[in-house]
Motif scaffolding. Structure first.
Motif, PDB file in Angstrom:
ATOM      1  N   SER A  98     -20.916   2.961  -1.458  1.00  0.00           N
ATOM      2  CA  SER A  98     -19.398   4.172  -1.742  1.00  0.00           C
ATOM      3  C   SER A  98     -18.241   2.479  -2.557  1.00  0.00           C
ATOM      4  CB  SER A  98     -18.389   3.636  -0.144  1.00  0.00           C
ATOM      5  OG  SER A  98     -18.240   2.365   0.109  1.00  0.00           O
ATOM      6  N   LEU A  99     -18.507   3.627  -2.953  1.00  0.00           N
ATOM      7  CA  LEU A  99     -16.735   3.006  -4.127  1.00  0.00           C
ATOM      8  C   LEU A  99     -15.416   3.324  -4.501  1.00  0.00           C
ATOM      9  CD1 LEU A  99     -16.781   1.466  -7.317  1.00  0.00           C
ATOM     10  CD2 LEU A  99     -16.428   3.584  -7.949  1.00  0.00           C
ATOM     11  N   GLU A 100     -15.238   2.231  -4.312  1.00  0.00           N
ATOM     12  CA  GLU A 100     -12.821   2.737  -4.008  1.00  0.00           C
ATOM     13  C   GLU A 100     -12.143   2.012  -4.476  1.00  0.00           C
ATOM     14  OE1 GLU A 100      -9.993   1.950  -0.311  1.00  0.00           O
ATOM     15  OE2 GLU A 100     -12.280   2.318   0.138  1.00  0.00           O
ATOM     16  N   TRP A 101     -11.370   2.249  -5.626  1.00  0.00           N
ATOM     17  CA  TRP A 101     -10.221   2.497  -6.324  1.00  0.00           C
ATOM     18  C   TRP A 101      -9.123   2.060  -5.515  1.00  0.00           C
ATOM     19  CZ3 TRP A 101     -10.401  -1.214 -10.548  1.00  0.00           C
ATOM     20  CH2 TRP A 101     -11.713  -0.942 -11.449  1.00  0.00           C
ATOM     21  N   ASN A 102      -7.902   0.851  -6.010  1.00  0.00           N
ATOM     22  CA  ASN A 102      -6.392   1.447  -4.883  1.00  0.00           C
ATOM     23  C   ASN A 102      -5.927   0.357  -6.225  1.00  0.00           C
ATOM     24  OD1 ASN A 102      -7.397   1.894  -2.101  1.00  0.00           O
ATOM     25  ND2 ASN A 102      -8.751   0.816  -2.899  1.00  0.00           N
ATOM     26  N   ARG A 103      -4.292   1.056  -6.274  1.00  0.00           N
ATOM     27  CA  ARG A 103      -3.921   0.350  -6.875  1.00  0.00           C
ATOM     28  C   ARG A 103      -2.867  -0.931  -5.915  1.00  0.00           C
ATOM     29  NH1 ARG A 103       1.174   3.120 -11.180  1.00  0.00           N
ATOM     30  NH2 ARG A 103       1.866   0.788 -11.246  1.00  0.00           N
ATOM     31  N   GLY A 104      -2.798  -1.769  -5.475  1.00  0.00           N
ATOM     32  CA  GLY A 104      -2.566  -2.819  -4.841  1.00  0.00           C
ATOM     33  C   GLY A 104      -2.707  -1.942  -3.026  1.00  0.00           C
ATOM     34  N   ASN A 105      -1.959  -1.743  -2.437  1.00  0.00           N
ATOM     35  CA  ASN A 105      -2.563  -0.767  -1.666  1.00  0.00           C
ATOM     36  C   ASN A 105      -3.253   0.858  -1.499  1.00  0.00           C
ATOM     37  OD1 ASN A 105      -2.459  -3.608   0.089  1.00  0.00           O
ATOM     38  ND2 ASN A 105      -0.172  -3.111   0.344  1.00  0.00           N
ATOM     39  N   ASP A 106      -2.366   0.958  -2.441  1.00  0.00           N
ATOM     40  CA  ASP A 106      -2.115   2.669  -2.422  1.00  0.00           C
ATOM     41  C   ASP A 106      -3.881   3.213  -2.574  1.00  0.00           C
ATOM     42  OD1 ASP A 106       0.048   2.516  -1.598  1.00  0.00           O
ATOM     43  OD2 ASP A 106       0.986   3.015  -3.281  1.00  0.00           O
ATOM     44  N   LEU A 107      -4.364   3.719  -2.232  1.00  0.00           N
ATOM     45  CA  LEU A 107      -5.903   4.521  -3.029  1.00  0.00           C
ATOM     46  C   LEU A 107      -5.824   5.491  -3.619  1.00  0.00           C
ATOM     47  CD1 LEU A 107      -9.073   4.921  -1.696  1.00  0.00           C
ATOM     48  CD2 LEU A 107      -8.101   6.752  -0.896  1.00  0.00           C
ATOM     49  N   ILE A 108      -6.289   5.237  -4.609  1.00  0.00           N
ATOM     50  CA  ILE A 108      -6.690   5.819  -5.991  1.00  0.00           C
ATOM     51  C   ILE A 108      -7.781   7.116  -6.035  1.00  0.00           C
ATOM     52  CG2 ILE A 108      -7.404   6.032  -8.254  1.00  0.00           C
ATOM     53  CD1 ILE A 108      -5.804   3.214  -8.654  1.00  0.00           C
ATOM     54  N   ILE A 109      -8.776   6.924  -5.805  1.00  0.00           N
ATOM     55  CA  ILE A 109     -10.401   8.298  -6.069  1.00  0.00           C
ATOM     56  C   ILE A 109     -11.077   6.202  -4.510  1.00  0.00           C
ATOM     57  CG2 ILE A 109     -11.230   6.515  -7.731  1.00  0.00           C
ATOM     58  CD1 ILE A 109     -12.413   9.525  -7.942  1.00  0.00           C
ATOM     59  N   ARG A 110     -12.213   7.378  -3.626  1.00  0.00           N
ATOM     60  CA  ARG A 110     -13.036   6.580  -3.195  1.00  0.00           C
ATOM     61  C   ARG A 110     -13.702   8.104  -2.982  1.00  0.00           C
ATOM     62  NH1 ARG A 110     -10.950   7.068   1.995  1.00  0.00           N
ATOM     63  NH2 ARG A 110      -9.687   4.980   1.822  1.00  0.00           N
ATOM     64  N   VAL A 111     -15.071   7.490  -3.469  1.00  0.00           N
ATOM     65  CA  VAL A 111     -16.218   8.442  -3.405  1.00  0.00           C
ATOM     66  C   VAL A 111     -17.614   8.057  -2.820  1.00  0.00           C
ATOM     67  CG1 VAL A 111     -17.679   8.641  -5.037  1.00  0.00           C
ATOM     68  CG2 VAL A 111     -15.901   8.577  -5.730  1.00  0.00           C
ATOM     69  N   ASN A 112     -18.424   8.521  -2.179  1.00  0.00           N
ATOM     70  CA  ASN A 112     -19.455   7.988  -0.899  1.00  0.00           C
ATOM     71  C   ASN A 112     -20.497   8.044  -1.884  1.00  0.00           C
ATOM     72  OD1 ASN A 112     -21.450   8.105   1.170  1.00  0.00           O
ATOM     73  ND2 ASN A 112     -19.791   9.337   2.914  1.00  0.00           N
ATOM     74  N   GLY A 113     -21.397   7.029  -2.090  1.00  0.00           N
ATOM     75  CA  GLY A 113     -22.492   6.575  -2.261  1.00  0.00           C
ATOM     76  C   GLY A 113     -23.524   7.621  -1.684  1.00  0.00           C
ATOM     77  N   LYS A 114     -23.253   8.224  -0.515  1.00  0.00           N
ATOM     78  CA  LYS A 114     -24.778   8.959  -0.362  1.00  0.00           C
ATOM     79  C   LYS A 114     -24.778  10.643  -0.210  1.00  0.00           C
ATOM     80  CE  LYS A 114     -25.944   5.811   3.735  1.00  0.00           C
ATOM     81  NZ  LYS A 114     -25.965   5.306   4.766  1.00  0.00           N
ATOM     82  N   THR A 115     -23.492  10.813  -0.166  1.00  0.00           N
ATOM     83  CA  THR A 115     -22.460  12.511   0.485  1.00  0.00           C
ATOM     84  C   THR A 115     -22.602  12.894  -1.169  1.00  0.00           C
ATOM     85  OG1 THR A 115     -21.228  12.338   0.987  1.00  0.00           O
ATOM     86  CG2 THR A 115     -23.338  12.493   2.473  1.00  0.00           C
ATOM     87  N   GLY A 116     -21.029  11.673  -2.326  1.00  0.00           N
ATOM     88  CA  GLY A 116     -21.117  12.200  -3.140  1.00  0.00           C
ATOM     89  C   GLY A 116     -20.257  12.757  -2.792  1.00  0.00           C
ATOM     90  N   PHE A 117     -19.222  12.949  -1.707  1.00  0.00           N
ATOM     91  CA  PHE A 117     -17.909  13.429  -1.631  1.00  0.00           C
ATOM     92  C   PHE A 117     -16.816  12.241  -1.972  1.00  0.00           C
ATOM     93  CE2 PHE A 117     -14.156  14.208   1.730  1.00  0.00           C
ATOM     94  CZ  PHE A 117     -14.069  15.287   0.996  1.00  0.00           C
ATOM     95  N   THR A 118     -15.670  12.650  -2.715  1.00  0.00           N
ATOM     96  CA  THR A 118     -14.600  12.715  -3.384  1.00  0.00           C
ATOM     97  C   THR A 118     -13.316  12.714  -2.886  1.00  0.00           C
ATOM     98  OG1 THR A 118     -16.700  12.726  -5.470  1.00  0.00           O
ATOM     99  CG2 THR A 118     -13.767  12.150  -5.728  1.00  0.00           C
ATOM    100  N   VAL A 119     -12.867  10.978  -2.464  1.00  0.00           N
ATOM    101  CA  VAL A 119     -11.250  11.453  -2.521  1.00  0.00           C
ATOM    102  C   VAL A 119     -10.521  11.527  -3.927  1.00  0.00           C
ATOM    103  CG1 VAL A 119      -9.845  11.154  -0.276  1.00  0.00           C
ATOM    104  CG2 VAL A 119     -11.677  11.871   0.602  1.00  0.00           C
ATOM    105  N   ARG A 120      -9.589  12.007  -3.405  1.00  0.00           N
ATOM    106  CA  ARG A 120      -8.358  11.216  -4.825  1.00  0.00           C
ATOM    107  C   ARG A 120      -7.173  11.951  -4.026  1.00  0.00           C
ATOM    108  NH1 ARG A 120      -9.028  11.292 -10.668  1.00  0.00           N
ATOM    109  NH2 ARG A 120      -7.196  11.254 -11.320  1.00  0.00           N
ATOM    110  N   ASP A 121      -6.307  11.007  -4.327  1.00  0.00           N
ATOM    111  CA  ASP A 121      -4.721  11.275  -4.546  1.00  0.00           C
ATOM    112  C   ASP A 121      -3.845  12.151  -5.622  1.00  0.00           C
ATOM    113  OD1 ASP A 121      -2.701  10.466  -3.388  1.00  0.00           O
ATOM    114  OD2 ASP A 121      -2.182   8.362  -3.006  1.00  0.00           O
ATOM    115  N   PRO A 122      -3.187  12.668  -4.603  1.00  0.00           N
ATOM    116  CA  PRO A 122      -2.995  13.296  -5.919  1.00  0.00           C
ATOM    117  C   PRO A 122      -2.093  13.073  -6.620  1.00  0.00           C
ATOM    118  CG  PRO A 122      -2.218  14.520  -3.731  1.00  0.00           C
ATOM    119  CD  PRO A 122      -3.172  13.435  -3.518  1.00  0.00           C
ATOM    120  N   LYS A 123      -0.942  12.210  -5.594  1.00  0.00           N
ATOM    121  CA  LYS A 123       0.008  11.595  -6.518  1.00  0.00           C
ATOM    122  C   LYS A 123       0.120  10.970  -8.040  1.00  0.00           C
ATOM    123  CE  LYS A 123       0.859   7.600  -4.231  1.00  0.00           C
ATOM    124  NZ  LYS A 123       1.256   6.474  -3.181  1.00  0.00           N
TER     125      LYS A 123
END
Length: 310
Positions: A41-66
């Motif tokens: 997995s790969l995850e980027w955060n700004r402080g404690n807030d999630l920006i984007i998370r990517v699952n390395g096996k499935t490629g599923f991406t979660v992104r904070d819309p704000k």
């Protein structure tokens, strides 16, 4: 063995500490992760807030819309296309359990009214640093000669001098490191003011001939209106009158021609008057006159009686 463990601990601490990036508003900033590739997995955060998370096996991406669209993922790196003061802060990357911090400091340096100052005028230099921790960390200006000016974000120049020209350095410290941003200031001499000549002097100079041996014609006495002399206005008026008369003549002539054509067509297409009819006369006796109506027919008188013969 202890040396190897301490060496690994130091490398892990350095990788986790990350780097400090200085940018001006509007510039591009790129934050690198601790690895170039990842498996889980790969995850980027700004402080404690999630920006984007990517699952390395499935490629599923979660992104904070704000978060804005100018935050984009480039491989394992995070890129900001247009930096603003609100983007300052810590950006943390976690890839397969490995963590790295990146700190963005947004520095704005400016001179008012501009960086090109007039000699003897007043000016103000200002330096703002967003992302410092604590926020009230000292910010200091250094003069072009290297001497400190004041421990303040603002420098007020009461009277600009030639010694103020050069590169001013806005310096500050963050987590043990010293950082600076430069501002180039130019000093120009004031533009001399030109005084308009007095009317009396100008009139006297105008009356004096510029060439004593030359013939200066007397000033024209023609009346000028809108840049044209009176005779030019007369010519223009006469020309307009001639054009109007020609237009009237053409209109009258066209109407007469149309009237004549209309009469010609009317005579050509109109019916001719009929001649009195002539009847044939037959030689036959005239019919008996009809008795006049309204009168009674008289009975024929009785014949006289004849004597009977014996």
């Amino acid at each position: 063995m202890k040396t190897i463990v301490w060496f690994g601990f130091v490398l892990g601490a350095l990788s986790a500490a990350g780097e400090v990036i200085l940018r001006k508003p509007g510039q591009k900033a790129t934050f690198k992760c601790s690895v170039d590739t990842y498996t889980l997995s790969l995850e980027w955060n700004r402080g404690n807030d999630l920006i984007i998370r990517v699952n390395g096996k499935t490629g599923f991406t979660v992104r904070d819309p704000k978060y804005k669209d100018n935050l984009k993922l480039r491989g394992t790196s995070l890129e900001i296309s247009g930096v603003t003061e609100e983007d300052a802060g810590k950006f943390i990357c976690t890839a397969d359990g490995r963590r790295k911090e990146n700190t963005l400091l947004v520095v704005s340096v400016s001179a008012s009214p501009s960086s090109e100052l007039q000699l003897g005028s007043e000016a103000m230099l200002q330096c703002q640093v967003k992302g410092l921790h604590p926020p009230n960390s000292p910010v200091q200006w250094k003069r072009p000669n290297g001497g400190p000016n004041s421990e303040s974000q603002t420098v007020q120049l009461k009277s600009v001098a030639h010694s103020d020209e050069g590169n001013w350095q806005c310096t500050f410290s963050y987590e043990g490191g010293e950082y600076s941003e430069s501002l180039e200031v130019k000093v120009q001499d004031p533009v001399p003011k030109t005084t308009a000549p007095s009317p009396s002097t100008s009139s006297k100079d105008a009356s004096k001939p510029t060439c004593p041996n030359c013939f200066n014609p007397p000033p024209s006495t023609d009346v000028v209106l809108l840049g044209l002399s009176w005779w030019m206005w007369v010519a223009v008026g006469g020309g307009c009158l001639v054009v109007i008369l020609l237009m009237v003549f053409v209109i009258v002539l066209c109407k007469r021609i149309k009237r004549r054509k209309r009469k010609f067509h009317h005579k050509r297409n109109g019916r001719q008057p009929l001649n009195p009819k002539t009847y044939c006369q037959c030689d036959r006796p005239a019919a008996a006159a009809k008795p006049q109506q309204g009168r009674r027919k008289e009975k024929p008188s009785a014949l006289p009686l004849q004597p009977l013969l014996a």
